[in-house]
Design an enzyme around this catalytic site. Structure first.
Site, PDB file in Angstrom:
ATOM      1  N   GLU A 122     -18.800   6.830  -4.022  1.00 51.37           N
ATOM      2  CA  GLU A 122     -17.600   7.668  -4.026  1.00 51.37           C
ATOM      3  C   GLU A 122     -17.621   8.682  -5.172  1.00 51.37           C
ATOM      4  O   GLU A 122     -17.334   9.858  -5.001  1.00 51.37           O
ATOM      5  CB  GLU A 122     -16.369   6.756  -4.162  1.00 51.37           C
TER       6      GLU A 122
ATOM      7  N   ASP B 178       0.272  10.917  -0.063  1.00 53.86           N
ATOM      8  CA  ASP B 178      -0.769  11.947   0.003  1.00 53.86           C
ATOM      9  C   ASP B 178      -2.104  11.347   0.427  1.00 53.86           C
ATOM     10  O   ASP B 178      -2.222  10.131   0.564  1.00 53.86           O
ATOM     11  CB  ASP B 178      -0.900  12.642  -1.357  1.00 53.86           C
TER      12      ASP B 178
ATOM     13  N   GLU C 205      -3.316   8.549  -1.491  1.00 54.50           N
ATOM     14  CA  GLU C 205      -2.540   7.313  -1.346  1.00 54.50           C
ATOM     15  C   GLU C 205      -1.717   6.964  -2.577  1.00 54.50           C
ATOM     16  O   GLU C 205      -1.447   5.803  -2.838  1.00 54.50           O
ATOM     17  CB  GLU C 205      -3.458   6.123  -1.023  1.00 54.50           C
ATOM     18  N   GLU C 206      -1.335   7.983  -3.343  1.00 58.59           N
ATOM     19  CA  GLU C 206      -0.686   7.702  -4.620  1.00 58.59           C
ATOM     20  C   GLU C 206       0.731   8.235  -4.756  1.00 58.59           C
ATOM     21  O   GLU C 206       1.578   7.584  -5.362  1.00 58.59           O
ATOM     22  CB  GLU C 206      -1.534   8.278  -5.760  1.00 58.59           C
TER      23      GLU C 206
ATOM     24  N   TRP D 142       0.844  -1.198   0.000  1.00 55.54           N
ATOM     25  CA  TRP D 142       0.000   0.000   0.000  1.00 55.54           C
ATOM     26  C   TRP D 142       0.880   1.249   0.000  1.00 55.54           C
ATOM     27  O   TRP D 142       2.088   1.138   0.263  1.00 55.54           O
ATOM     28  CB  TRP D 142      -0.903   0.000   1.253  1.00 55.54           C
TER      29      TRP D 142
END
Ligand code: NOJ
Ligand code: NOJ
Length: 518
Positions: free
Chosen positions: A486, A236, A239-240, A166
């Site tokens: 979302e 960030d 999550e990237e 992750w």
């Protein structure tokens, strides 16, 4: 196979260009008007009133204990979405949980003796206890001993570590959690004033902040993490990308400022001085996110991306207390700051032209402003379509669209409270767009305005109506049951991505709350 990929990509581009070439989207309109999907015709006010109840109910459904979607989750966990596959969001993200729990704390603080609050009280206490456990759970980001484990972004619903690969660590989580728990501590103390300093508080109360037991003190552990790691790079909020991020820095600064005040209240003066010192350094660092040549803030330093990002709006919202601030002083980059307003404008312009559903914004009776409500996504270069990544895959997100209205409402509330509108050269592009074709547009020039000025009155009115415009977009794309996923599809407008996203409900509720203060 090697040929297939570019071929598919080319076909996609052709279809995409074709989609863009159809301005009013008869196809999308036809789908939206499908009788099976026919939604009752509510005014925005009527709809907001209904949707507020639905959103709270669906948010609580994702929270244990009591939530209908989380019966096997550890008490106190907030799952991101009940979706267990395509995509699997059945995890507790520290960020999502802290942000949506802060909405519950606000409701609790409104009236701690309301029947809803006795339920919330149980949830909030369980949330606090579980965070204590998660902090101490060894995970792929590290351990409690050097606090590195606090940067772990997500855990399984039962509280065990998530061990898959992750984007980690993510350093906004501890700051957001501290902000939420500090708000709860203040709200709890306000209704039980003797507890703050006595030893008779409930078991969980002292461990939230206890100078004598730092290792067991949930808020203090998070503040220590933030104060020691704010200048280290991490992933960030999306999550990237790894680096230093505006959103993360904003919530870290708020946590440190409020943390210093809390430490003083608990006579922990050494810690108070340390948090104040680190907050000062962080505050000096924040202007690095202003890009004068671009004319807007950027989300990540030294990144190949444009930097326009809904994280800028979220950083401002979560980095600045909405009301009842217990820490004196103005936070930098508050919703009403010039830098945030011009960044919002730039993001809106980008997203309006990027997504087909935005190409025909609803006509507003007050006349059209170049700053109309449109669906906002995360950032221009986004390729995550809610299930996987595809070229041009990004879509508008409910939580980003709601956050634009919250910014505008909070600016309006601020103007009402201070009775002062300061217009500078820097903010001018925003005010010009906001006031385009308003009666007072001709009077627009840098200066100070108060409630006796027509321009001030027009600005207030426009902030509210443009804010409503963004919520109209949320309304339009919400399904007949009032569920919020979302994202909503850039072409058809239909919901997509993880269903019943807890954060979508939280962001919506926060926007409606801000609207209520205008
Ligand atoms: C899941 C992440 O949570 C999301 O932010 C990201 O865009 C996608 N994976 C694709 O990497
Ligand atoms: C993807 C988003 O990018 C991230 O911010 C969020 O924490 C997770 N999904 C869970 O909702």
């Amino acid at each position: 196979m090697t040929l297939l990929v570019p071929l598919l990509f080319a076909a996609y581009l052709v279809l995409y260009a074709f989609a863009l070439a159809l301005p009013p989207f008869p196809h999308a309109a036809a789908i939206e008007q499908n009788p099976l999907q026919q939604k009752p015709q509510y005014s925005l006010d009527e709809w907001l009133q209904r949707e507020e109840d639905i959103a709270l109910d669906n948010l609580l459904a994702n929270v244990a204990p009591f939530g209908r979607n989380v019966q096997d989750a550890a008490p106190g966990s907030v799952i991101a979405s009940p979706s267990k596959e395509h995509p699997n969001y059945y995890y507790q993200w520290v960020r999502d949980a802290a942000i949506t729990t802060s909405t519950l704390v606000d409701l609790y603080a409104d009236d701690p003796f309301d029947p809803l609050s006795s339920k919330l009280d149980i949830i909030l206490n369980a949330y606090a206890s579980l965070q204590d456990e998660l902090q101490h759970t060894k995970n792929p980001s590290g351990t409690f001993a050097d606090l590195s484990g606090l940067g772990e972004p997500k855990f399984e619903a039962d509280g065990t570590p998530f061990i898959g690969s992750w984007g980690r660590p993510q350093r906004d989580g501890p700051a957001l959690r501290a902000i939420t728990l500090m708000a709860y501590l203040r709200a709890y103390n306000a209704s039980n004033p003797s507890l703050w300093t006595s030893d008779e508080g409930p078991d969980w109360f002292k461990p939230l902040y206890d100078p004598r037991m730092p290792a067991n003190s949930i808020i203090k552990a998070d503040l220590e993490y933030v104060s020691h790691y704010w200048n280290a790079s991490g992933f960030d909020l999306w999550e990237e990308v790894q680096g230093l991020h505006f959103f993360t820095a904003m919530v870290q600064l708020r946590a440190l400022r409020e943390g210093a005040a809390l430490a003083l209240a608990f006579d922990d003066s050494g810690a108070a001085a340390w948090y104040t010192q680190q907050a000062g350094l962080l505050e000096k660092f924040l202007p690095s996110f202003w890009d004068a040549s671009k004319g807007h803030l950027i989300e990540t330093l030294s990144s190949a991306r444009s930097g326009l990002d809904c994280g800028l709006l979220l950083g401002s919202l979560h980095g600045s207390p909405a009301a009842n601030n217990t820490v004196p002083g103005t936070p930098p980059y508050a919703p009403y700051s010039d830098e945030i307003l011009v960044s919002l404008l730039a993001l809106v312009y980008d997203q309006r032209n990027r997504f087909p559903i935005n190409s025909a914004p609803p006509a507003s009776p007050e006349g059209t402003s170049p700053l109309e409500g449109v669906g906002l996504g995360r950032y221009p270069e986004d390729v995550y379509d809610g299930y996987g990544t595809t070229p041009f895959g990004g879509n508008p997100w409910f939580l980003c669209t709601s956050s634009a209205s919250e910014i505008l409402y909070r600016v309006a509330a601020h103007l009402q409270e201070t009775d002062e509108l300061e217009i500078t050269e820097l903010g001018m592009p925003f005010w010009e767009a906001l006031l385009a074709d308003a009666p007072s547009f001709a009077d627009l020039k840098p200066g100070s305005y108060g409630s006796k000025d027509g321009l001030f009155v027009d600005v207030l009115e426009r902030l509210r109506s443009v804010g409503d415009g963004f919520l109209e977009v949320v309304k339009k794309h919400t399904d007949a049951e009032g569920s919020l996923s979302e994202q909503f599809d850039r072409v058809t407008g239909f919901e997509r991505g993880a269903r019943d996203l807890t954060w979508s409900y939280g962001a919506f509720l926060q926007a409606v709350r801000a609207r209520g203060r205008v």
